[in-house]
Design an enzyme around this catalytic site. Structure first.
Site, PDB file in Angstrom:
ATOM      1  N   HIS A 115       0.852  -1.189   0.000  1.00 57.69           N
ATOM      2  CA  HIS A 115       0.000   0.000   0.000  1.00 57.69           C
ATOM      3  C   HIS A 115       0.890   1.240   0.000  1.00 57.69           C
ATOM      4  O   HIS A 115       2.127   1.150   0.060  1.00 57.69           O
ATOM      5  CB  HIS A 115      -0.939  -0.004   1.200  1.00 57.69           C
ATOM      6  CG  HIS A 115      -2.106  -0.934   1.046  1.00 57.69           C
ATOM      7  ND1 HIS A 115      -3.121  -0.714   0.146  1.00 57.69           N
ATOM      8  CD2 HIS A 115      -2.397  -2.116   1.666  1.00 57.69           C
ATOM      9  CE1 HIS A 115      -4.003  -1.697   0.217  1.00 57.69           C
ATOM     10  NE2 HIS A 115      -3.577  -2.561   1.125  1.00 57.69           N
TER      11      HIS A 115
ATOM     12  N   ASP B  73      -0.382   7.106  -3.583  1.00 55.87           N
ATOM     13  CA  ASP B  73      -1.550   6.753  -4.379  1.00 55.87           C
ATOM     14  C   ASP B  73      -2.013   7.890  -5.295  1.00 55.87           C
ATOM     15  O   ASP B  73      -2.133   7.710  -6.509  1.00 55.87           O
ATOM     16  CB  ASP B  73      -2.697   6.349  -3.454  1.00 55.87           C
ATOM     17  CG  ASP B  73      -2.515   4.938  -2.910  1.00 55.87           C
ATOM     18  OD1 ASP B  73      -1.628   4.230  -3.417  1.00 55.87           O
ATOM     19  OD2 ASP B  73      -3.248   4.552  -1.983  1.00 55.87           O
TER      20      ASP B  73
END
Length: 600
Positions: free
Chosen positions: A353, A383
């Site tokens: 992540h 992200d």
């Protein structure tokens, strides 16, 4: 103009150009032959002003035939030697004779003085000029070649504009007849079919063509019919993080984005109707684990510009729609792949992540205070900054594909994009201006004039007075005197203590009132709710409300093709039948796919 057969009368001796004319011609043809022979024989001096009145007096002809004759004879003159150029007063200037293959055409002139180099130099340098019956799309002109006409008039090419050598011109709509007479229009204009729309649709289906619209002319959703990317068609395989953010950026700019949701929905922190990352696009639910579902996706690929997926390396290939398969269906397709670790490398197959990706790049080690643990900056750096770079890479590949006719793979990895964001830090390291210890550098909170200070009410103020003049304004509004020089790092602890004491004496509201309108580079640290209500953000329209959901407005802002939120986030599979019909599927085919379980 009425065509009348007349018997030509012998011309005076001084007008030998009219000799040997056929016995019966129309007036326009007689005038054309007269002017043409006068140019070929040199009777008309190069550069001589030609008006309808002067030509009528010279050749004893009427005005209307001479206007058409001048237009027909214009291509015979060579523009690089002072050829016939139509003036604004409907006059012209005569030119020397030239061969048919050496024809040159004039440039549409804008108001103002003529170009200093003249048509000869411009023609020799930048290729041929435009003809009297030709125009050029703005996109085909070089930069700065167009001047806008005032009050909404037609834009014209500047007289001194650089033109590309491979200039593609087309006949003006009102001059097609004259253009065909001069040979500038090679084929007859297309005539509208008398066949109705329903009849044409039935005829296409009888021929075996798919759907109610031919390939490349499918009906587009009214939600996606405007914006700078209105011609872009994107297939987004549902994912999380950077993929949806990149698709949202494209949809905000007008792209027709179709989200392919799976029967097993992608986990999300918020209900679908509140997930603003999915705004501005429609959703079709296709089961990609079934062969019929993959076949459906590949048919959509044939009419798409971009396909976006966020699987681990090799998953798309195993499902049957890898880059090679899609390129076989659509060679122009841009295949976008966004992952954390990239398509290759030792970590490529690992899960991860945002926090993992920025940790491996060194960025996370630089965020936080001295002597404390690193602080994750939400998931913005890996992200969402990565998603913005992903969208940038997709558009770069689309532009190249429209020139070359060949698509390519866009491999976007969060470790790559995060490292790219830290390019400035790497420059400071190379120059010896960055320390590895966290919280001791200029931009990581180590400098007292680029840091955060607590106020008496427990709120915080952000200070970023890097430049000397801004620092002086900060010190003056804080009411501080006799401070040590800030250029010496040894003085930073003492400066920080003086600033902390000053900010701790007032509330955040009081300090905001003191620094508002100044160049001290000080701002209050607000919550998300407070940011949406701040007067500056309200005046700018930084936040908007759509479908009763407050959300950031599209950015950046374009002056001529403004962006907007076009639709609320869809429910998974909400538009399956609608979008398949728009992308070329017949109703019977949609029903068959639904019975087979390929779509829902």
């Amino acid at each position: 103009m009425a065509r009348q057969a007349v018997r030509s009368t012998p011309a005076p001796a001084e007008h030998a150009a009219t000799e040997d004319l056929p016995a019966y011609r129309t007036k326009a043809e007689v005038a054309t032959d007269v002017v043409r022979r006068a140019i070929l024989s040199g009777d008309l001096t190069p550069g001589e002003l030609l008006t309808v009145v002067s030509l009528a007096e010279r050749f004893d002809l009427t005005h209307m035939p001479l206007r058409e004759a001048r237009a027909r004879c214009a291509p015979l003159a060579r523009a690089d030697e002072g050829g016939v150029l139509r003036a604004r007063d409907r006059g012209g200037r005569s030119g020397r004779a030239g061969h048919e293959e050496a024809r040159r055409c004039r440039l549409r002139r804008a108001r103002g003085p003529p170009a200093p180099d003249g048509p000869r130099a411009r023609c020799a340098t930048h290729g041929r000029l435009l003809g009297p019956h030709e125009t050029v799309p703005r996109a085909h002109l070089c930069r700065g070649a167009v001047t806008a006409a005032p009050r909404g008039g037609r834009s014209r090419a500047r007289a001194d504009a650089p033109l590309p050598s491979r200039l593609r011109a087309r006949p003006r709509p009102r001059c097609r007849g004259a253009a065909r007479a001069l040979g500038d229009l090679s084929r007859a204009p297309r005539r509208r079919s008398r066949q109705g729309r329903a009849s044409r649709t039935c005829a296409r289906r009888d021929r075996g063509e798919r759907g109610p619209y031919p390939a490349g002319h499918e009906r587009r959703s009214s939600l996606m019919a405007s914006g700078p990317l209105a011609t872009l068609r994107v297939l987004e395989i549902a994912s999380r993080g950077p993929g949806p953010f990149a698709a949202m950026l494209l949809a905000d700019m007008g792209a027709d984005v179709l989200r392919i949701d799976r029967p097993d929905p992608v986990n999300s922190e918020s209900p679908p109707e509140f997930d603003v990352l999915n705004r501005g696009r429609r959703s079709a639910m296709i089961d990609l684990k079934k062969s019929a579902g993959v076949a459906t996706l590949l048919r959509l690929v044939e009419r798409a510009d971009v396909l976006m997926e966020g699987f681990r390396p090799g998953v798309a290939e195993r499902l049957g729609f890898g880059p090679d398969v899609c390129a076989g269906r659509n060679p122009r397709l841009v295949f976008g792949r966004v992952t954390g670790w990239g398509q290759d490398g030792p970590y490529a197959a690992m899960a991860g992540h945002d926090i993992d990706y920025i940790a491996l790049t060194g960025v996370l080690s630089a965020i936080g205070g001295t002597g404390s643990a690193p602080v994750p900056p939400l998931n913005l750096v890996g992200d969402y900054a990565g998603g913005a770079i992903f969208a940038f890479g997709l558009l770069c590949a689309v532009l190249e594909a429209r020139d070359s006719g060949r698509g390519q793979i866009v491999d976007t990895a969060m470790v790559d994009t995060t490292s790219l964001l830290a390019a400035h830090v790497h420059a400071l390291i190379a120059a010896g201006h960055w320390r590895s210890e966290r919280g001791t550098n200029l931009l990581d909170g180590g400098a007292p004039f680029y840091s955060v200070y607590e106020t008496v009410d427990g709120r915080f103020m952000a200070v970023g007075a890097l430049e000397e003049k801004f620092y002086d304004e900060l010190v003056r509004r804080l009411g501080l005197r006799d401070l040590p020089p800030r250029g010496d790092r040894a003085n930073w602890p003492a400066l920080r203590q003086r600033f902390a004491t000053a900010f701790g004496a007032r509330t955040q509201r009081e300090w905001t009132a003191i620094f508002d309108g100044s160049d001290a580079c000080v701002a209050p640290i607000l919550s998300f709710d407070e940011a949406a209500a701040h007067p500056h953000n309200v005046a700018r329209g930084t936040f908007t409300e759509f479908a009763s959901v407050r959300q950031p407005a599209p950015a950046p802002r374009l002056s001529r093709t403004p962006t907007r939120v076009r639709s609320a986030p869809p429910l998974p599979g909400q538009h399956t039948s609608e979008v398949l019909a728009d992308w070329g599927y017949a109703p019977g085919e949609i029903d068959d796919l639904r019975r087979a379980g390929a779509i829902r």
